[in-house]
Design a protein around this motif. Structure first.
Motif, short mmCIF file in Angstrom:
data_model
loop_
_atom_site.label_atom_id
_atom_site.label_comp_id
_atom_site.label_asym_id
_atom_site.label_seq_id
_atom_site.Cartn_x
_atom_site.Cartn_y
_atom_site.Cartn_z
N ASN A 345 62.30 24.90 84.18
CA ASN A 345 61.70 24.36 85.40
C ASN A 345 60.97 25.44 86.19
OD1 ASN A 345 62.35 21.62 85.15
ND2 ASN A 345 64.38 21.92 86.06
N LEU A 346 61.55 26.65 86.24
CA LEU A 346 60.88 27.76 86.91
C LEU A 346 59.55 28.08 86.24
CD1 LEU A 346 63.95 30.08 87.52
CD2 LEU A 346 62.38 29.33 89.31
N PHE A 347 59.57 28.13 84.91
CA PHE A 347 58.35 28.41 84.17
C PHE A 347 57.29 27.33 84.43
CE2 PHE A 347 55.71 28.01 80.36
CZ PHE A 347 55.26 29.31 80.20
N VAL A 348 57.69 26.06 84.35
CA VAL A 348 56.75 24.96 84.58
C VAL A 348 56.21 24.99 86.00
CG1 VAL A 348 56.54 22.45 84.71
CG2 VAL A 348 57.72 23.50 82.78
N ALA A 349 57.08 25.26 86.98
CA ALA A 349 56.64 25.31 88.38
C ALA A 349 55.59 26.40 88.58
CB ALA A 349 57.83 25.53 89.31
N GLN A 371 54.60 13.23 85.29
CA GLN A 371 55.79 12.97 86.11
C GLN A 371 56.68 14.22 86.10
OE1 GLN A 371 55.87 10.07 87.85
NE2 GLN A 371 53.88 9.74 86.87
N LEU A 372 56.75 14.90 87.23
CA LEU A 372 57.56 16.11 87.35
C LEU A 372 58.73 15.85 88.30
CD1 LEU A 372 54.66 18.69 87.76
CD2 LEU A 372 55.98 18.23 85.70
N THR A 373 59.75 16.69 88.20
CA THR A 373 60.89 16.55 89.10
C THR A 373 60.44 16.84 90.53
OG1 THR A 373 61.56 18.88 88.93
CG2 THR A 373 62.42 17.35 87.26
N GLU A 374 61.23 16.35 91.48
CA GLU A 374 60.89 16.54 92.89
C GLU A 374 60.82 18.02 93.25
OE1 GLU A 374 59.78 15.58 96.70
OE2 GLU A 374 59.95 14.26 94.95
N SER A 375 61.74 18.82 92.72
CA SER A 375 61.76 20.26 93.04
C SER A 375 60.51 20.96 92.52
CB SER A 375 63.01 20.91 92.44
OG SER A 375 64.18 20.41 93.06
N VAL A 376 60.07 20.60 91.33
CA VAL A 376 58.86 21.20 90.77
C VAL A 376 57.64 20.77 91.58
CG1 VAL A 376 57.34 21.29 88.76
CG2 VAL A 376 59.81 21.48 88.45
N GLN A 377 57.57 19.50 91.95
CA GLN A 377 56.45 19.03 92.76
C GLN A 377 56.39 19.73 94.10
OE1 GLN A 377 55.07 14.97 92.90
NE2 GLN A 377 56.56 14.33 91.36
#
Length: 439
Positions: A345-349, A371-377
């Motif tokens: 998730n860190l990498f994707v963010a 569709q991404l997780t709320e934290s990533v968005q």
């Protein structure tokens, strides 16, 4: 004999000859100045990254480099530790590092901690023409160090000094100087590569590219405005988005594999990336099902996100490299602070925070498709949430905006930890891009 030039005679019989730069024990600092590494990317005409111009920013004052030998020493020590470690050796392949140096810095033994054939020392004309400096300049050039002459209008008249210069700083609009350098090479003079260091926009970059002049690009440099249309994503990008959504729904791997088979080139790129040194698989992966069986869905989502970032056929290799670097930088900074399960998730963010620049569409348009997780968005849109502060710190280091110390302190990260993550990301990105593998 290698270090003779780096021990100036001070006339003090109490000086310790093992201390570099001719200082005695009482004057030797306990440690170098605390600070962050900053860099600009050197791009060729195809917008590929060919090297980096490195600088040192003092903690609390990143807007200007540490002057004198102290800043160069700190920078060289940090670069050597992470880019040229013993016994592994140089980790950046053929890429060059450009470093601005002062007269005093040339006498430091830290210059010897990096491979001369990959180093270009940037100097002003007054320092290069200093008669007292000629011996050390000739010595360093003989070792293999390059020299970029900065702030000059012409090469030195002296043939011996002229032969020292390997690169020449030019203005983006100065076609005459570039032509003169090329004519000199045709007349038998040692070739000198012109490099533009102050480019305001892509039009100026394209003008430099037309003259075969490489360009230093700062972190704030951006692509042209993005398109807003819903159908702006290219077919390969849409397929990758579909696959990512299937992973999020935990659909059967056979269904995902069937969808992937619609694009043989994408399948080839994905498998070639999975088997690349940057992934480090112990066995060769022959199919998507094999990869899922070995590692599960989470790494596959990460790999697809990387492929999405590089799926724009008209995209810039520079921006792709920048996004991959940011993703890895953010991931490495989060290691040890967040659970290992958050790495993807860190990498994707980090990488997706540049997705609008990569794909040429608005960020809102991308997020309507992916569709991404709320934290990533939150990290992507506002630098908020769990991952946002890490993305903000990585962005600040790229922009060299003077905020890196404040942002790293808020995350309880030392400057050394941030520098280690940033330089390790540079190394990792050498092999990580699916672009390098090709279709």
């Amino acid at each position: 004999m290698r270090f003779d030039f780096f021990r100036r005679s001070s006339g003090d019989t109490g000086a310790n000859p093992d201390l570099g730069a001719g200082t005695d024990a009482s004057a030797q600092p306990d440690a170098g100045p605390d600070g962050h590494v900053a860099y600009a990317m050197l791009l060729d005409a195809q917008r590929r990254v060919m090297g980096y111009r490195m600088a040192w920013r003092a903690a609390g004052g990143e807007g200007s480099g540490v002057s004198g030998a102290a800043g160069v020493k700190a920078l060289m020590d940090t670069l050597a530790m992470h880019l040229n470690p013993t016994p592994a050796g140089w980790l950046l392949g053929p890429q060059l590092l450009f470093v601005d140096v002062t007269v005093d810095a040339l006498f430091q033994s830290e210059l010897q901690s990096l491979p001369p054939q990959h180093m270009v020392l940037c100097m002003g004309v007054d320092e290069l023409l200093d008669a007292d400096m000629r011996s050390i300049l000739l010595f360093l050039r003989e070792q293999g160090f390059g020299f970029m002459l900065c702030g000059a209008t012409a090469l030195p008249e002296d043939p011996e000094l002229r032969a020292i210069v390997t690169h020449f700083e030019v203005d983006a609009r100065d076609a005459d100087t570039v032509a003169r350098l090329r004519r000199d090479a045709e007349l038998g003079h040692p070739p000198v590569e012109p490099i533009a260091s102050r480019v305001e926009n892509w039009d100026e970059f394209d003008a430099c590219a037309g003259r075969r002049v490489n360009v230093f690009i700062e972190g704030a440099f951006r692509n042209p405005p993005v398109r807003e249309t819903e159908d702006a994503l290219q077919p390969e990008s849409l397929l990758i988005v579909q696959l990512m959504q299937m992973l999020q729904r935990n659909e059967d791997v056979r269904v995902i594999e069937a969808a992937l088979k619609h694009d043989a080139a994408l399948t080839y790129r994905l498998l070639r990336y999975i088997n690349s040194p940057s992934v480090g698989m112990a066995v060769e992966i022959h199919s998507l099902r094999h990869a899922v069986a070995m590692l599960g869905y989470s790494p596959l989502y990460r790999w697809l996100s990387l492929l999405l970032a590089t799926s724009n056929k008209g995209g810039s290799p520079f921006m792709m490299k920048k996004a991959i670097l940011r993703g890895r930088f953010v991931e490495l900074m989060g290691q040890g602070m967040l659970p290992a399960s958050e790495a993807d998730n860190l990498f994707v963010a980090g990488m997706f925070s540049l997705l609008d620049q990569l794909l040429g569409v608005s960020m809102e348009g991308v997020l309507r498709k992916v569709q991404l997780t709320e934290s990533v968005q939150q990290a992507i849109l506002s630098r908020g949430g769990l991952y946002g502060p890490f993305v903000a710190l990585a962005e600040s280091c790229e922009l060299d905006d003077g905020q890196a110390s404040r942002l790293s302190e808020a995350l309880f990260l030392s400057a050394d930890q941030v520098n280690a993550a940033q330089l390790s990301a540079l190394v990792w990105a050498q092999d990580a891009s699916p672009v390098a593998a090709g279709p």
